[in-house]
Motif scaffolding. Sequence first.
Motif, PDB file in Angstrom:
ATOM      1  N   PRO A  30      88.971 -14.922  66.794  1.00  0.00           N
ATOM      2  CA  PRO A  30      88.205 -15.713  65.821  1.00  0.00           C
ATOM      3  C   PRO A  30      88.140 -15.081  64.433  1.00  0.00           C
ATOM      4  O   PRO A  30      88.258 -15.778  63.421  1.00  0.00           O
ATOM      5  CB  PRO A  30      86.813 -15.799  66.459  1.00  0.00           C
ATOM      6  N   GLU A  31      87.960 -13.759  64.367  1.00  0.00           N
ATOM      7  CA  GLU A  31      87.856 -13.103  63.064  1.00  0.00           C
ATOM      8  C   GLU A  31      89.206 -13.081  62.343  1.00  0.00           C
ATOM      9  O   GLU A  31      89.260 -13.204  61.113  1.00  0.00           O
ATOM     10  CB  GLU A  31      87.308 -11.698  63.225  1.00  0.00           C
ATOM     11  N   GLN A  39      89.349 -16.540  60.913  1.00  0.00           N
ATOM     12  CA  GLN A  39      88.383 -16.691  59.831  1.00  0.00           C
ATOM     13  C   GLN A  39      88.862 -16.002  58.556  1.00  0.00           C
ATOM     14  O   GLN A  39      88.730 -16.547  57.453  1.00  0.00           O
ATOM     15  CB  GLN A  39      87.037 -16.100  60.254  1.00  0.00           C
ATOM     16  N   ASP A  40      89.448 -14.815  58.714  1.00  0.00           N
ATOM     17  CA  ASP A  40      89.877 -14.027  57.550  1.00  0.00           C
ATOM     18  C   ASP A  40      91.245 -14.437  57.022  1.00  0.00           C
ATOM     19  O   ASP A  40      91.725 -13.863  56.039  1.00  0.00           O
ATOM     20  CB  ASP A  40      89.894 -12.541  57.912  1.00  0.00           C
ATOM     21  N   THR A  44      80.907 -14.758  68.385  1.00  0.00           N
ATOM     22  CA  THR A  44      81.270 -14.026  67.173  1.00  0.00           C
ATOM     23  C   THR A  44      80.726 -14.683  65.907  1.00  0.00           C
ATOM     24  O   THR A  44      80.756 -14.074  64.829  1.00  0.00           O
ATOM     25  CB  THR A  44      82.801 -13.894  67.054  1.00  0.00           C
ATOM     26  N   VAL A  58      81.749 -16.987  63.871  1.00  0.00           N
ATOM     27  CA  VAL A  58      82.686 -17.064  62.751  1.00  0.00           C
ATOM     28  C   VAL A  58      82.683 -18.458  62.136  1.00  0.00           C
ATOM     29  O   VAL A  58      82.190 -19.425  62.727  1.00  0.00           O
ATOM     30  CB  VAL A  58      84.123 -16.712  63.210  1.00  0.00           C
ATOM     31  N   SER A  59      83.249 -18.546  60.947  1.00  0.00           N
ATOM     32  CA  SER A  59      83.380 -19.822  60.256  1.00  0.00           C
ATOM     33  C   SER A  59      84.838 -20.273  60.355  1.00  0.00           C
ATOM     34  O   SER A  59      85.693 -19.813  59.588  1.00  0.00           O
ATOM     35  CB  SER A  59      82.959 -19.679  58.794  1.00  0.00           C
ATOM     36  N   SER A  95      91.842 -21.618  60.348  1.00  0.00           N
ATOM     37  CA  SER A  95      91.086 -21.167  59.189  1.00  0.00           C
ATOM     38  C   SER A  95      90.674 -22.393  58.383  1.00  0.00           C
ATOM     39  O   SER A  95      91.289 -23.461  58.478  1.00  0.00           O
ATOM     40  CB  SER A  95      91.937 -20.212  58.342  1.00  0.00           C
TER      41      SER A  95
END
Length: 284
Positions: free
Chosen positions: A56-57, A60-61, A77, A79-80, A186
Motif C-alpha cells: 500500500p505505501e 501511495q508514494d 496501513t 494509506v491514501s 496511486s
Amino acid sequence: MKTLKIAIQKSGRLNEKSVELLKNCGLNFENYKSSLISPVSNFPLEILFLRDDDIPEYVQDGIADLGIVGENVIEETEVSVSYLQHLGFGKCSLKIAITNNSDIENLSDLGGRSIATTYPVILGKFLKKQNIQADIRTISGSVEISPGLGLSDAICDLVSTGGTLKSNGLKPFADVMSSEAILIGSKGSENNDLVQELMQRIQSVLRAKETKYVVLNVLKENLPNVLALLPGVKSPSVLPLAEEGWVAVHTVIPERDFWDRISQLKQAGAQGIVVMPIEKIILE
C-alpha cells in the motif's frame, strides 16, 4: 511510453492467485519466484514482488502505479490510494475470537479485557464504534497462542477456515471486517490509458470466471420459455438446426445460479445442453 509498475506479494496467500490473474491477462513474464522485479515482455509493465505490508505505501508514494493486496492490509496501513477493482480471491474475515471456556458472552463483555492482534488500527476503530474500552496488545505473529499463554483474554486475527482457531482452543466471537484481494492504484492512476487497458484485461478475466458458456437445443414451440430464462451478455443467439422445428441457443449463465438455471431450462424443454468455460469476456 512510460512503463507501469504493479506490486504483488512475493510470497503468501495472495501470491499464486495474483500471478495467475496476470498470466490470464495475457502477460508474459518469467523468474517471478527468484526475482524482486520481473519485466513483462509483451506489455509496458514491471511486476514488483514485495511484502504485503509494504505494497500500500509503495502505491501511495507512487513507487508502484498499481498493487494487489488484501483489503485488511490497506485499512490497517491507512494509506491514501484508489480502490480500482475487487478481485474475488483471497477472501477471509477479521474476527475476534475467544477461548472455548471464556465467560465473554456479549461485545460489551470485552470492556476492560485484553485483546491480542496484529491489526491494532482496525480493531481500535471497531471497538471505538462499539463504545468499548479494551486493552489492545499488538503482537507480531502467532496471535492464536496468546490466550493460552495468559497474554490476552481474546484475539483479533484473520480467519479463513477456522481450523487454526479450533486447534488452539479458540472459537469465533465477533466479525470485525471482511476482506479480499483488491487492485489499488496511486491517486489519479485510473486516468492513465495503460492502467485502463490493463484493468479492461483484468475485468474480462473476472467476468469469464463468473459465467459459463452454454449451448442447448430446443423445439421452436418451447423457445419463448427457454429465452425467458436466459439473459446472456446482451441477448442469447438462436440458430436453426438441420432438423426441422429445432433451434440451437447460445448464451452465458452466471456461475452463482448455474445449477438452478440448468434445472429450469430442462423443465422448459431444453435438450443436449453443452457447458463450456469462458476464457475472457470483453464488453466494450
